[in-house]
Write a protein that holds these residues in place. Structure first.
Motif, PDB file in Angstrom:
ATOM      1  N   ARG A  98     -25.138 -34.962 -21.633  1.00  0.00           N
ATOM      2  CA  ARG A  98     -24.663 -33.748 -22.305  1.00  0.00           C
ATOM      3  C   ARG A  98     -23.135 -33.765 -22.331  1.00  0.00           C
ATOM      4  NH1 ARG A  98     -27.972 -31.692 -18.479  1.00  0.00           N
ATOM      5  NH2 ARG A  98     -26.265 -30.531 -17.543  1.00  0.00           N
ATOM      6  N   ALA A  99     -22.556 -32.735 -22.902  1.00  0.00           N
ATOM      7  CA  ALA A  99     -21.094 -32.637 -23.007  1.00  0.00           C
ATOM      8  C   ALA A  99     -20.457 -32.599 -21.619  1.00  0.00           C
ATOM      9  CB  ALA A  99     -20.721 -31.381 -23.783  1.00  0.00           C
ATOM     10  N   PRO A 100     -19.222 -33.093 -21.483  1.00  0.00           N
ATOM     11  CA  PRO A 100     -18.530 -33.058 -20.192  1.00  0.00           C
ATOM     12  C   PRO A 100     -18.220 -31.625 -19.747  1.00  0.00           C
ATOM     13  CG  PRO A 100     -17.262 -34.317 -21.830  1.00  0.00           C
ATOM     14  CD  PRO A 100     -18.452 -33.750 -22.518  1.00  0.00           C
ATOM     15  N   ILE A 101     -17.932 -31.502 -18.459  1.00  0.00           N
ATOM     16  CA  ILE A 101     -17.643 -30.187 -17.870  1.00  0.00           C
ATOM     17  C   ILE A 101     -16.187 -30.122 -17.417  1.00  0.00           C
ATOM     18  CG2 ILE A 101     -20.014 -29.748 -17.137  1.00  0.00           C
ATOM     19  CD1 ILE A 101     -19.138 -30.693 -14.303  1.00  0.00           C
ATOM     20  N   PRO A 102     -15.648 -28.897 -17.280  1.00  0.00           N
ATOM     21  CA  PRO A 102     -14.281 -28.770 -16.780  1.00  0.00           C
ATOM     22  C   PRO A 102     -14.196 -29.140 -15.304  1.00  0.00           C
ATOM     23  CG  PRO A 102     -15.237 -26.599 -17.193  1.00  0.00           C
ATOM     24  CD  PRO A 102     -16.230 -27.613 -17.668  1.00  0.00           C
ATOM     25  N   LEU A 103     -13.082 -29.685 -14.910  1.00  0.00           N
ATOM     26  CA  LEU A 103     -12.850 -30.115 -13.533  1.00  0.00           C
ATOM     27  C   LEU A 103     -12.714 -28.906 -12.602  1.00  0.00           C
ATOM     28  CD1 LEU A 103     -12.204 -32.558 -11.631  1.00  0.00           C
ATOM     29  CD2 LEU A 103      -9.804 -32.124 -12.154  1.00  0.00           C
ATOM     30  N   GLU A 104     -13.412 -28.946 -11.470  1.00  0.00           N
ATOM     31  CA  GLU A 104     -13.328 -27.888 -10.457  1.00  0.00           C
ATOM     32  C   GLU A 104     -12.832 -28.457  -9.122  1.00  0.00           C
ATOM     33  OE1 GLU A 104     -16.524 -24.502 -11.548  1.00  0.00           O
ATOM     34  OE2 GLU A 104     -17.439 -26.384 -10.916  1.00  0.00           O
ATOM     35  N   ALA A 105     -11.796 -29.280  -9.180  1.00  0.00           N
ATOM     36  CA  ALA A 105     -11.283 -29.925  -7.965  1.00  0.00           C
ATOM     37  C   ALA A 105     -10.453 -28.987  -7.097  1.00  0.00           C
ATOM     38  CB  ALA A 105     -10.457 -31.155  -8.330  1.00  0.00           C
ATOM     39  N   THR A 121     -13.574 -40.038 -15.822  1.00  0.00           N
ATOM     40  CA  THR A 121     -12.625 -41.025 -16.328  1.00  0.00           C
ATOM     41  C   THR A 121     -11.210 -40.513 -16.025  1.00  0.00           C
ATOM     42  OG1 THR A 121     -12.422 -39.996 -18.504  1.00  0.00           O
ATOM     43  CG2 THR A 121     -14.221 -41.576 -18.212  1.00  0.00           C
ATOM     44  N   ALA A 122     -10.220 -41.124 -16.649  1.00  0.00           N
ATOM     45  CA  ALA A 122      -8.833 -40.666 -16.487  1.00  0.00           C
ATOM     46  C   ALA A 122      -8.642 -39.261 -17.050  1.00  0.00           C
ATOM     47  CB  ALA A 122      -7.874 -41.635 -17.173  1.00  0.00           C
ATOM     48  N   ASN A 123      -9.511 -38.862 -17.950  1.00  0.00           N
ATOM     49  CA  ASN A 123      -9.497 -37.493 -18.463  1.00  0.00           C
ATOM     50  C   ASN A 123     -10.099 -36.584 -17.389  1.00  0.00           C
ATOM     51  OD1 ASN A 123     -10.052 -35.018 -19.649  1.00  0.00           O
ATOM     52  ND2 ASN A 123     -11.052 -35.875 -21.461  1.00  0.00           N
ATOM     53  N   PRO A 124      -9.344 -35.612 -16.853  1.00  0.00           N
ATOM     54  CA  PRO A 124      -9.870 -34.801 -15.758  1.00  0.00           C
ATOM     55  C   PRO A 124     -11.115 -34.003 -16.119  1.00  0.00           C
ATOM     56  CG  PRO A 124      -7.777 -33.908 -16.557  1.00  0.00           C
ATOM     57  CD  PRO A 124      -7.967 -35.242 -17.210  1.00  0.00           C
ATOM     58  N   ASN A 125     -11.286 -33.662 -17.387  1.00  0.00           N
ATOM     59  CA  ASN A 125     -12.436 -32.859 -17.811  1.00  0.00           C
ATOM     60  C   ASN A 125     -13.499 -33.711 -18.489  1.00  0.00           C
ATOM     61  OD1 ASN A 125     -11.255 -30.274 -17.011  1.00  0.00           O
ATOM     62  ND2 ASN A 125      -9.813 -30.651 -18.668  1.00  0.00           N
ATOM     63  N   SER A 126     -13.835 -34.829 -17.857  1.00  0.00           N
ATOM     64  CA  SER A 126     -14.765 -35.787 -18.479  1.00  0.00           C
ATOM     65  C   SER A 126     -16.053 -36.003 -17.682  1.00  0.00           C
ATOM     66  CB  SER A 126     -14.070 -37.138 -18.670  1.00  0.00           C
ATOM     67  OG  SER A 126     -13.676 -37.667 -17.410  1.00  0.00           O
ATOM     68  N   TYR A 143      -7.546 -32.779  -4.667  1.00  0.00           N
ATOM     69  CA  TYR A 143      -6.519 -32.188  -5.525  1.00  0.00           C
ATOM     70  C   TYR A 143      -5.220 -32.097  -4.733  1.00  0.00           C
ATOM     71  CZ  TYR A 143      -3.827 -28.772  -8.114  1.00  0.00           C
ATOM     72  OH  TYR A 143      -2.816 -28.154  -8.793  1.00  0.00           O
ATOM     73  N   PRO A 144      -4.053 -32.524  -5.298  1.00  0.00           N
ATOM     74  CA  PRO A 144      -3.844 -32.951  -6.687  1.00  0.00           C
ATOM     75  C   PRO A 144      -3.849 -34.463  -6.890  1.00  0.00           C
ATOM     76  CG  PRO A 144      -1.727 -32.531  -5.665  1.00  0.00           C
ATOM     77  CD  PRO A 144      -2.778 -32.276  -4.609  1.00  0.00           C
ATOM     78  N   GLN A 145      -4.180 -35.226  -5.860  1.00  0.00           N
ATOM     79  CA  GLN A 145      -4.150 -36.684  -5.985  1.00  0.00           C
ATOM     80  C   GLN A 145      -5.390 -37.168  -6.726  1.00  0.00           C
ATOM     81  OE1 GLN A 145      -3.411 -38.454  -2.124  1.00  0.00           O
ATOM     82  NE2 GLN A 145      -2.291 -36.654  -1.496  1.00  0.00           N
ATOM     83  N   PRO A 146      -5.468 -38.367  -7.238  1.00  0.00           N
ATOM     84  CA  PRO A 146      -4.396 -39.355  -7.363  1.00  0.00           C
ATOM     85  C   PRO A 146      -3.565 -39.182  -8.632  1.00  0.00           C
ATOM     86  CG  PRO A 146      -6.442 -40.314  -8.120  1.00  0.00           C
ATOM     87  CD  PRO A 146      -6.759 -38.903  -7.689  1.00  0.00           C
ATOM     88  N   ASP A 147      -3.996 -38.264  -9.509  1.00  0.00           N
ATOM     89  CA  ASP A 147      -3.358 -38.176 -10.831  1.00  0.00           C
ATOM     90  C   ASP A 147      -2.945 -36.747 -11.189  1.00  0.00           C
ATOM     91  OD1 ASP A 147      -5.835 -37.051 -11.083  1.00  0.00           O
ATOM     92  OD2 ASP A 147      -6.544 -38.363 -12.670  1.00  0.00           O
ATOM     93  N   GLY A 148      -2.785 -35.910 -10.171  1.00  0.00           N
ATOM     94  CA  GLY A 148      -2.441 -34.511 -10.424  1.00  0.00           C
ATOM     95  C   GLY A 148      -3.653 -33.622 -10.604  1.00  0.00           C
TER      96      GLY A 148
END
Length: 195
Positions: A98-105, A121-126, A143-148
């Motif tokens: 299904r569609a990706p979900i928003p990040l809840e880190a 993936t590198a996309n946080p909301n993927s 959060y916030p590592q490794p990519d913010g």
């Protein structure tokens, strides 16, 4: 008069203590949802935390209820880091999701040994269906590592860490461009909600 005031105060204090204990007692008796995975290496049970990661847990539970995870494999196993699965079949074909979900880190949960988080993936909301179990404490994923953005923890293995230990120790190989693939498939036979 002083004695009756002391008795009254003692009674009020006892009542306040009893009332303050009520929420914690209610929390202890309230059952969190659990999912049992049956794999070719054994069983393990994940307890999910919808209060901390509501969208992530709802998404995960939808995949569980639909039977999506049956027949998928643990396709990435790195001892000293994590074991990842829930997206490929035993022929290493990626399943449609299904569609990706928003990040809840940013939920306060940490990537400690035994916790379960969403792969992305590198996309946080993927994040879609793939998840991983941390086999050691991985503060570099919080959060916030490794990519913010970090990686969203949404549950924990509460039974069957011995199965995760078996999985993390299997021999791995390369499969096309992918590394750390178990040499023999580790199949998720079923994932079901239990009481």
């Amino acid at each position: 008069m002083i004695r009756s005031r002391r008795i009254l105060l003692a009674g009020l204090s006892a009542a306040a203590l009893a009332l303050s204990a009520l929420p914690s007692m209610a929390q202890q008796t309230q059952k969190a949802e659990r999912v049992q995975f049956v794999t070719s290496q054994g069983k393990f049970t994940v307890e999910v935390y919808p209060d901390a990661a509501p969208k992530t847990v709802a998404n995960f539970m939808e995949y569980v209820k639909s039977g999506f995870y049956s027949g998928t494999i643990f396709h990435r196993v790195i001892n000293g880091f994590m074991v990842q699965g829930g997206g490929f079949d035993r022929e290493m074909k990626e399943k449609a999701t299904r569609a990706p979900i928003p990040l809840e880190a940013q939920n306060g949960l940490k990537n400690k040994a035994g916790t379960v988080a969403m792969a992305r993936t590198a996309n946080p909301n993927s994040a879609t269906a793939q998840f991983f179990v941390n086999v050691v404490d991985n503060p570099n994923l919080d959060y916030p590592q490794p990519d913010g953005n970090g990686y969203a923890v949404f549950g924990k293995v509460v039974e069957g860490m011995d199965t995760i230990e078996k999985i993390k120790n299997v021999p791995t190989t390369a499969y096309g461009p992918m590394r750390n693939v178990p040499a023999a498939p580790i199949v998720i036979e079923s994932a079901s909600i239990i009481q």
